[in-house]
Design a protein around this motif. Structure first.
Motif, PDB file in Angstrom:
ATOM      1  N   GLU A 236       0.918  -1.296  -0.048  1.00 27.89           N
ATOM      2  CA  GLU A 236       0.060   0.080  -0.086  1.00 27.89           C
ATOM      3  C   GLU A 236       0.796   1.342   0.006  1.00 27.89           C
ATOM      4  O   GLU A 236       0.507   2.351  -0.792  1.00 27.89           O
ATOM      5  CB  GLU A 236      -0.938   0.042   1.023  1.00 27.89           C
ATOM      6  CG  GLU A 236      -1.967   1.203   1.234  1.00 27.89           C
ATOM      7  CD  GLU A 236      -2.922   1.060   2.276  1.00 27.89           C
ATOM      8  OE1 GLU A 236      -3.927   2.080   2.360  1.00 27.89           O
ATOM      9  OE2 GLU A 236      -3.099   0.102   2.739  1.00 27.89           O
ATOM     10  N   LYS A 237       1.961   1.467   0.703  1.00 24.70           N
ATOM     11  CA  LYS A 237       2.936   2.201   0.911  1.00 24.70           C
ATOM     12  C   LYS A 237       3.347   2.716  -0.476  1.00 24.70           C
ATOM     13  O   LYS A 237       3.351   3.825  -1.170  1.00 24.70           O
ATOM     14  CB  LYS A 237       4.009   2.080   1.697  1.00 24.70           C
ATOM     15  CG  LYS A 237       4.806   3.435   2.129  1.00 24.70           C
ATOM     16  CD  LYS A 237       5.529   3.451   3.410  1.00 24.70           C
ATOM     17  CE  LYS A 237       6.637   2.020   3.236  1.00 24.70           C
ATOM     18  NZ  LYS A 237       7.686   2.220   4.524  1.00 24.70           N
ATOM     19  N   GLY A 238       3.684   1.697  -1.446  1.00 25.71           N
ATOM     20  CA  GLY A 238       4.241   1.710  -2.710  1.00 25.71           C
ATOM     21  C   GLY A 238       3.031   2.278  -3.760  1.00 25.71           C
ATOM     22  O   GLY A 238       3.273   3.104  -4.759  1.00 25.71           O
ATOM     23  N   HIS A 239       2.104   1.612  -3.553  1.00 22.64           N
ATOM     24  CA  HIS A 239       0.924   2.124  -4.351  1.00 22.64           C
ATOM     25  C   HIS A 239       0.210   3.446  -4.125  1.00 22.64           C
ATOM     26  O   HIS A 239       0.004   4.351  -4.997  1.00 22.64           O
ATOM     27  CB  HIS A 239      -0.645   1.237  -4.084  1.00 22.64           C
ATOM     28  CG  HIS A 239      -0.564  -0.049  -4.851  1.00 22.64           C
ATOM     29  ND1 HIS A 239      -1.113  -0.050  -6.093  1.00 22.64           N
ATOM     30  CD2 HIS A 239      -0.164  -1.202  -4.530  1.00 22.64           C
ATOM     31  CE1 HIS A 239      -0.795  -1.391  -6.554  1.00 22.64           C
ATOM     32  NE2 HIS A 239      -0.416  -1.923  -5.494  1.00 22.64           N
ATOM     33  N   GLU A 240       0.564   3.974  -2.805  1.00 24.03           N
ATOM     34  CA  GLU A 240       0.334   5.351  -2.477  1.00 24.03           C
ATOM     35  C   GLU A 240       1.166   6.656  -3.136  1.00 24.03           C
ATOM     36  O   GLU A 240       1.040   7.506  -3.630  1.00 24.03           O
ATOM     37  CB  GLU A 240       0.534   5.719  -0.932  1.00 24.03           C
ATOM     38  CG  GLU A 240       0.245   7.114  -0.596  1.00 24.03           C
ATOM     39  CD  GLU A 240      -1.349   7.286  -0.295  1.00 24.03           C
ATOM     40  OE1 GLU A 240      -1.649   8.331  -0.273  1.00 24.03           O
ATOM     41  OE2 GLU A 240      -1.948   6.146  -0.073  1.00 24.03           O
TER      42      GLU A 240
END
Length: 251
Positions: A236-240
């Motif tokens: 999720e941090k990467g998708h953010e």
């Protein structure tokens, strides 16, 4: 005297040619280095942004269509699919915070494991049928399995079909795979990134440079892994990071 004046005119003419050449060279370098995102990301979707601001009953449903592979599909650690934590839904969440009166569909036509050649085959029937108000294409990561030329032809096919229907198109460069040697400036993902950037420039369409968004992590693979669910899928941090780049077009 006449000979002297003639020589002075020739010298002046040469200086003018030299200045013109320098100006043309500078403009050429600017055009090569300046990508579409920096040129018009603030105005590219102006018509869409106006629609997003309208209140009922003047508003209409806005369809954002995300076409690509496993990353926009929401695959984290395969076979787990975290749809609500993938960038298409993160973008929707951010847009709803900014445009509270808008009715927005985030539609994912992506398929895990697919490349652009395969995605182009179903483009008419499974993508354009959704009548996108904005179309996002994200295949760079999986296009390593096909040649640069085949990938280019597939991307061009999809871009041209969308533009014929006056659909704004935004291309995404590849998100990370931490097995790639990022110290090599000619690594395969960088080659696809350069090709995608050139396509955005050629067609004067949008660009989200995911490759660049993660660039600050490439020197430290262990830190990069903290943005990844597995080798080739962001968490999720990467998708953010990707969602934050996309949202710039809607500011």
């Amino acid at each position: 005297m006449r000979l002297k004046k003639l020589k002075e005119k020739k010298h002046l003419f040469k200086m003018m040619l030299s200045c013109i050449g320098l100006i043309l060279f500078s403009l050429n370098m600017f055009s090569q280095e300046t990508t579409v995102d920096s040129l018009h990301e603030d105005i590219y979707l102006n018509a869409v942004k106006l629609e997003l601001q309208k209140k009922w009953p003047e508003n209409k449903t806005i369809n954002l269509v995300f076409h690509g592979h496993s990353v926009p599909s929401g695959y984290f650690k395969t076979p787990n699919v975290n749809t609500l934590s993938a960038y298409p839904q993160l973008v929707l969440k951010k847009l709803k915070a900014k445009y509270p009166y808008a009715v927005i569909n985030s539609i994912t036509t992506s398929i895990g494991g697919e490349n652009s050649v395969e995605g182009a085959k179903r483009f008419k029937d499974e993508v354009l049928n959704h009548k996108p108000d904005v179309l996002f294409i994200d295949y760079g990561l999986n296009d390593r399995r096909v040649s640069l030329d085949k990938a280019k032809q597939a991307w061009k096919y999809m871009i041209e079909l969308a533009l014929k229907q006056n659909i704004p198109v935004i291309l995404l460069t590849p998100s990370p795979d931490y097995t790639v040697d990022y110290t090599n400036p000619k690594n395969i993902l960088k080659k696809h990134t350069n090709q995608i950037k050139l396509l955005s420039k050629t067609y004067n369409i949008g660009l989200v440079d995911s490759y660049k968004a993660f660039e600050f992590l490439y020197d430290d693979i262990e830190t990069l892994k903290s943005y990844m669910a597995q080798g080739n899928h962001p968490n999720e941090k990467g998708h953010e990071l990707i969602a934050n780049e996309i949202i710039k077009y809607f500011q």
